[in-house]
Scaffold this motif. Structure first.
Motif, PDB file in Angstrom:
ATOM      1  N   LEU A  71       0.810  -1.209   0.000  1.00 55.73           N
ATOM      2  CA  LEU A  71       0.000   0.000   0.000  1.00 55.73           C
ATOM      3  C   LEU A  71       0.842   1.258   0.000  1.00 55.73           C
ATOM      4  N   SER A  72       2.011   1.203   0.574  1.00 60.02           N
ATOM      5  CA  SER A  72       2.906   2.365   0.601  1.00 60.02           C
ATOM      6  C   SER A  72       3.362   2.724  -0.813  1.00 60.02           C
ATOM      7  N   LYS A  73       3.786   1.695  -1.569  1.00 61.78           N
ATOM      8  CA  LYS A  73       4.208   1.946  -2.955  1.00 61.78           C
ATOM      9  C   LYS A  73       3.022   2.345  -3.829  1.00 61.78           C
ATOM     10  N   ALA A  74       1.869   1.774  -3.536  1.00 63.10           N
ATOM     11  CA  ALA A  74       0.665   2.154  -4.294  1.00 63.10           C
ATOM     12  C   ALA A  74       0.416   3.649  -4.138  1.00 63.10           C
ATOM     13  N   GLU A  75       0.447   4.125  -2.866  1.00 61.17           N
ATOM     14  CA  GLU A  75       0.220   5.547  -2.613  1.00 61.17           C
ATOM     15  C   GLU A  75       1.275   6.409  -3.301  1.00 61.17           C
ATOM     16  N   GLN A  76       2.549   5.989  -3.217  1.00 58.28           N
ATOM     17  CA  GLN A  76       3.632   6.760  -3.845  1.00 58.28           C
ATOM     18  C   GLN A  76       3.410   6.926  -5.343  1.00 58.28           C
ATOM     19  N   ASN A  77       3.035   5.842  -6.015  1.00 60.58           N
ATOM     20  CA  ASN A  77       2.853   5.902  -7.466  1.00 60.58           C
ATOM     21  C   ASN A  77       1.609   6.685  -7.861  1.00 60.58           C
ATOM     22  N   TYR A  78       0.547   6.573  -7.064  1.00 58.92           N
ATOM     23  CA  TYR A  78      -0.635   7.381  -7.341  1.00 58.92           C
ATOM     24  C   TYR A  78      -0.300   8.874  -7.237  1.00 58.92           C
ATOM     25  N   LEU A  79       0.448   9.241  -6.188  1.00 58.51           N
ATOM     26  CA  LEU A  79       0.822  10.641  -6.004  1.00 58.51           C
ATOM     27  C   LEU A  79       1.728  11.124  -7.135  1.00 58.51           C
ATOM     28  N   LYS A  80       2.613  10.247  -7.625  1.00 58.06           N
ATOM     29  CA  LYS A  80       3.470  10.584  -8.762  1.00 58.06           C
ATOM     30  C   LYS A  80       2.627  10.823 -10.017  1.00 58.06           C
ATOM     31  N   ALA A  81       1.639   9.961 -10.198  1.00 57.10           N
ATOM     32  CA  ALA A  81       0.753  10.121 -11.359  1.00 57.10           C
ATOM     33  C   ALA A  81       0.059  11.478 -11.303  1.00 57.10           C
ATOM     34  N   ALA A  82      -0.419  11.851 -10.103  1.00 53.35           N
ATOM     35  CA  ALA A  82      -1.074  13.152  -9.938  1.00 53.35           C
ATOM     36  C   ALA A  82      -0.097  14.291 -10.215  1.00 53.35           C
ATOM     37  N   GLU A  83       1.152  14.112  -9.768  1.00 51.99           N
ATOM     38  CA  GLU A  83       2.190  15.123  -9.989  1.00 51.99           C
ATOM     39  C   GLU A  83       2.422  15.368 -11.478  1.00 51.99           C
ATOM     40  N   TYR A  84       2.280  14.295 -12.297  1.00 49.94           N
ATOM     41  CA  TYR A  84       2.492  14.420 -13.737  1.00 49.94           C
ATOM     42  C   TYR A  84       1.195  14.714 -14.501  1.00 49.94           C
ATOM     43  N   GLY A  85       0.162  15.123 -13.770  1.00 54.67           N
ATOM     44  CA  GLY A  85      -1.041  15.604 -14.441  1.00 54.67           C
ATOM     45  C   GLY A  85      -2.105  14.561 -14.706  1.00 54.67           C
ATOM     46  N   ASP A  86      -1.951  13.328 -14.174  1.00 61.72           N
ATOM     47  CA  ASP A  86      -2.973  12.296 -14.340  1.00 61.72           C
ATOM     48  C   ASP A  86      -4.007  12.495 -13.238  1.00 61.72           C
ATOM     49  N   ASN A  87      -4.962  13.374 -13.478  1.00 60.86           N
ATOM     50  CA  ASN A  87      -5.911  13.763 -12.436  1.00 60.86           C
ATOM     51  C   ASN A  87      -6.959  12.694 -12.146  1.00 60.86           C
TER      52      ASN A  87
END
Length: 789
Positions: A554-570
């Motif tokens: 779950l930690s890596k899941a959250e990290q990658n979701y936040l990265k996606a948001a950072e790159y504009g994947d809203n």
């Protein structure tokens, strides 16, 4: 004008005036309607008073000169007219005519050289030349001499003028005013002109010839006119050509139609391109194409030379692009400001160099109007490695060849390569085939390998370096075709090739296949990470899903979701909401994630937010508001959701509204969720005639057979609700009909307790391990009966 045809003479494509009379008449198969109209005007007129003057307007190659020549022949050969009406046809380029005076002098010279009536006008040209120059008065005096000679011999003239607008551009305003006066008042002459530029000036009220000429437009050829033209050309070429053309018309009419569309229906262009069929890798047709382009070069080069300093780079940018292009794109390529480009494009449209393709906004598109001119430009000025240089040929092959034709050409490709091949043609043909959408990537690999080996043997290494590579996107398209057939391993192989060609999106797609189809979680993770290394940021969200749903990190899941948001994947905010809500149980973050998704216009998140408020916060007003917002934004699955919250929160004042919403939910999509909602609400409203059929649909459609615990519990709840509504016979029927007695044994024994009168001993069979569960179920039935009475 020659009157004796050459053997198998072909009409001159660029100088029809030099075609023999017999051949021109024999091959005049189009523009018949325009010929008939103009000939009627000419033949039925006695010219006793000033007549209507005409201009034939059309793009270069539309047939203006041929039509003018054909009309001239008709007048020459008419016994009724030739005795008094003398036709004069000026050449397409009359460099000696620079004023109205020189125009009258040119007419006088033609009259003196007339084979029948030249003696009547002997000395006229010399007399005009002797007139003293005098500020426009010399033109008036010249016409006076010409007019007197015509009156003396009771003859009149009809002048056929090609490029009339360009000719008049050389005249001064005084000349034009004088000419208008002559044409409107004198009955001794008539003008039929042709123009390859738009005559907008003639419609300007300030111009001397405002609304003076009647304009006849030569439009692009129709399908039938195209066939007539090709048959006429074939008949002039000989019997073999006739046989071939008739065979093509009969067996492959779609190919001829393809040529018509590619050429824009311009007769001259169509006649040229019909001969230029890509027949094979020898490139022999490209030798012919070079000859044809050389023949056209003086005309097209002259056209380019006539352009202004600003127009040349604009036309260059449009021609190199081939497809239609916007003003903004032209500005980027030319570094000329948009306002200047727009002004020049207006002029280029009047010259019929460029045509405008209107769009639904102000950003219109522009392309070269005559497609063969565009081909000439690309072949002459496109760089060898210019990807658009042979785009026209690729399009032509795609339209011309059937799939069977293409397969045959690919099969025959390698056998046609030999040392005597015409190298530019071979490279062009190879490049065009490699660009065709209808040739599979496997066939293109075969073509490329043979071509690479062939060009490697040549002395000129530049051909090898100019050979285009197969694009990574083509391997990707092949991979997609395998996905459509569920051939996932093959798809992965082609995606790997695509990645090796620089199409790094393939790593992401490989990861999706391993993740979602093949369940190879390690390889899915590896390829998602490769995609991220190559800046394919779409992979972050899917990698997050992999960690959340499959790898339980779950930690890596959250990290990658936040990265996606950072790159504009809203859209990832919805995934984050589910992670916080279902896995991490961080409700404040879940709520904020759903709200973030909504702020970025992912309105489907209103439903997720509504469910979140209902299930976790038990906040009925907020849940209701979220679902109503979802409905307002056309999220139709919200109808069933809002009906359910009215049911579970037992909002009696919303009971009838709940049933209406549940029915609407079914109308938009009939699935387990919408049927579940309808059954609950219909039972609450005692609408058994709605609830029972909906429950039957759940059983009959196998929607209930999914193995999830949640589904089993929901099925049991619906049956308990039916029992609370005293629908024991319905439940009994369903348990027997669908063999559910063993699967739902607690429900079965609860039912048997409720039906003791009919089954007095059946409940005694129940094992002691079920007693407590059945007791709890009977209690729940009583509570639901009271709650939803």
């Amino acid at each position: 004008m020659p009157t004796v045809p050459y053997k198998n003479e072909i009409p001159k494509k660029y100088n029809p005036q030099n075609t023999s009379t017999a051949v021109l008449k024999k091959t005049f198969a189009i523009r018949l309607k325009e010929l008939k109209r103009l000939w009627k005007e000419i033949s039925q007129s006695d010219m006793k008073s000033p007549e209507q003057h005409y201009i034939i307007q059309g793009v270069r190659g539309a047939g203006k000169t041929t039509l003018l020549t054909r009309l001239c022949i008709e007048v020459e050969e008419s016994d009724a007219l030739s005795a008094w009406l003398i036709p004069i046809q000026l050449k397409e380029e009359e460099y000696g005519i620079s004023s109205l005076f020189s125009f009258w002098l040119r007419i006088a010279e033609d009259l003196e050289e007339h084979p029948l009536y030249g003696a009547n006008f002997k000395g006229l040209a010399e007399a005009i030349e002797d007139i003293e120059p005098e500020d426009g008065e010399d033109a008036k005096e010249a016409f006076k001499l010409l007019n007197n000679a015509l009156n003396k011999h009771q003859q009149k003239i009809i002048i056929f003028i090609d490029n009339i607008a360009e000719l008049f551009d050389h005249f001064s305003k005084v000349d034009l005013a004088v000419l208008r006066e002559v044409l409107s008042q004198n009955a001794n002459l008539r003008i039929i002109g042709g123009s390859a530029v738009s005559l907008e000036n003639f419609y300007d009220h300030k111009h001397p010839f405002y609304q003076f000429f009647k304009v006849i437009n030569l439009n692009k050829l129709t399908k039938d006119e195209t066939l007539d033209l090709l048959l006429a050309l074939a008949e002039a070429a000989g019997e073999d050509a006739v046989i071939q053309i008739k065979l093509a018309i009969k067996q492959q009419p779609e190919k001829i139609e393809s040529i018509r569309r590619l050429t824009g229906g311009v007769p001259r262009t169509m006649a040229l391109l019909f001969d230029i069929l890509a027949e094979g890798p020898h490139g022999t047709t490209f030798g012919y194409l070079d000859d044809t382009l050389d023949m056209a070069s003086p005309i097209y080069k002259h056209r380019m030379d006539d352009l202004s300093k600003q127009q040349k780079p604009i036309v260059h940018a449009i021609a190199k692009h081939w497809d239609a292009i916007s003003v903004k794109e032209i500005a980027q390529k030319t570094r000329i400001d948009s306002k200047t480009i727009s002004a020049q494009l207006s002029q280029l449209q009047k010259q019929w160099i460029v045509e405008k393709i209107p769009t639904d906004n102000k950003n219109h598109l522009y392309r070269i109007q005559e497609r063969f001119f565009n081909i000439w430009y690309l072949m002459r000025y496109g760089r060898r490695r210019d990807k658009n240089k042979l785009l026209w040929l690729t399009r032509f092959i795609e339209m011309w060849c059937t799939q069977e034709d293409l397969t045959h050409r690919v099969t025959q490709y390698s056998s046609g390569l030999s040392n005597d091949a015409y190298l530019p043609g071979t490279l062009a043909y190879t490049s065009a085939l490699l660009g065709c959408k209808n040739i599979s990537v496997n066939e293109k690999e075969q073509i490329y390998q043979h071509a690479h080996a062939f060009f490697k043997q040549q002395n000129d290494a530049s051909y090898l370096s100019s050979l285009p590579e197969i694009k990574g996107t083509e391997y990707a398209h092949q991979a997609v075709s395998h996905i459509e057939k569920n051939e996932f391993e093959l798809a992965i192989e082609y995606f790997k090739k695509a990645a090796s060609k620089g199409f790094f999106q393939s790593y992401f797609l490989i990861g999706c296949l391993y993740h979602l189809e093949l369940n190879n979680l390690q390889l899915a993770e590896d390829n998602y990470l490769k995609a991220i290394e190559h800046e394919v940021n779409d992979a972050y969200r899917y990698l997050g899903d992999l960690y959340a749903d499959k790898l339980d990190n779950l930690s890596k899941a959250e990290q990658n979701y936040l990265k996606a948001a950072e790159y504009g994947d809203n859209k990832v905010y919805i995934n984050l909401g589910h992670l916080y809500e279902d896995k991490l149980e961080d409700y404040p973050k879940a709520e904020q994630a759903y709200i973030k998704a909504i702020e970025h216009n992912y309105v489907s998140a209103y439903v997720d937010l509504g469910v979140f408020y209902a299930n976790n916060l038990m906040d009925f007003p907020k849940a209701e508001h979220a679902f109503l917002q979802a409905i307002k934004n056309n999220q139709h699955h919200a109808y069933s959701a809002i009906a359910l919250i009215y049911f579970f929160f037992k909002s009696d004042i919303k009971q009838s509204q709940a049933l209406e919403y549940a029915i609407q939910g079914i109308e938009y999509e009939e699935d387990f969720s919408s049927l579940y909602s309808l059954v609950c609400v219909a039972l609450w409203c005692n609408q058994f005639d709605i609830a029972a059929p909906a429950m039957c649909k759940i059983f009959n459609s196998d929607l209930w057979k999914e193995s999830s615990t949640k589904k089993n519990l929901e099925i049991m709840f619906l049956l308990v609700l039916f029992l609370a509504k005293k629908q024991t016979h319905l439940v009994d029927k369903w348990l027997k009909k669908f063999n559910l007695t063993e699967q739902l044994k607690p429900i079965y024994y609860a039912l048997m307790f409720l039906m003791k009168d009919e089954y007095p001993n059946e409940h005694l069979r129940m094992g002691s391990e079920l007693e407590e569960t059945v007791t709890e179920m009977l209690t729940a039935i009583d509570e639901l009966a009271k709650k939803y009475q």
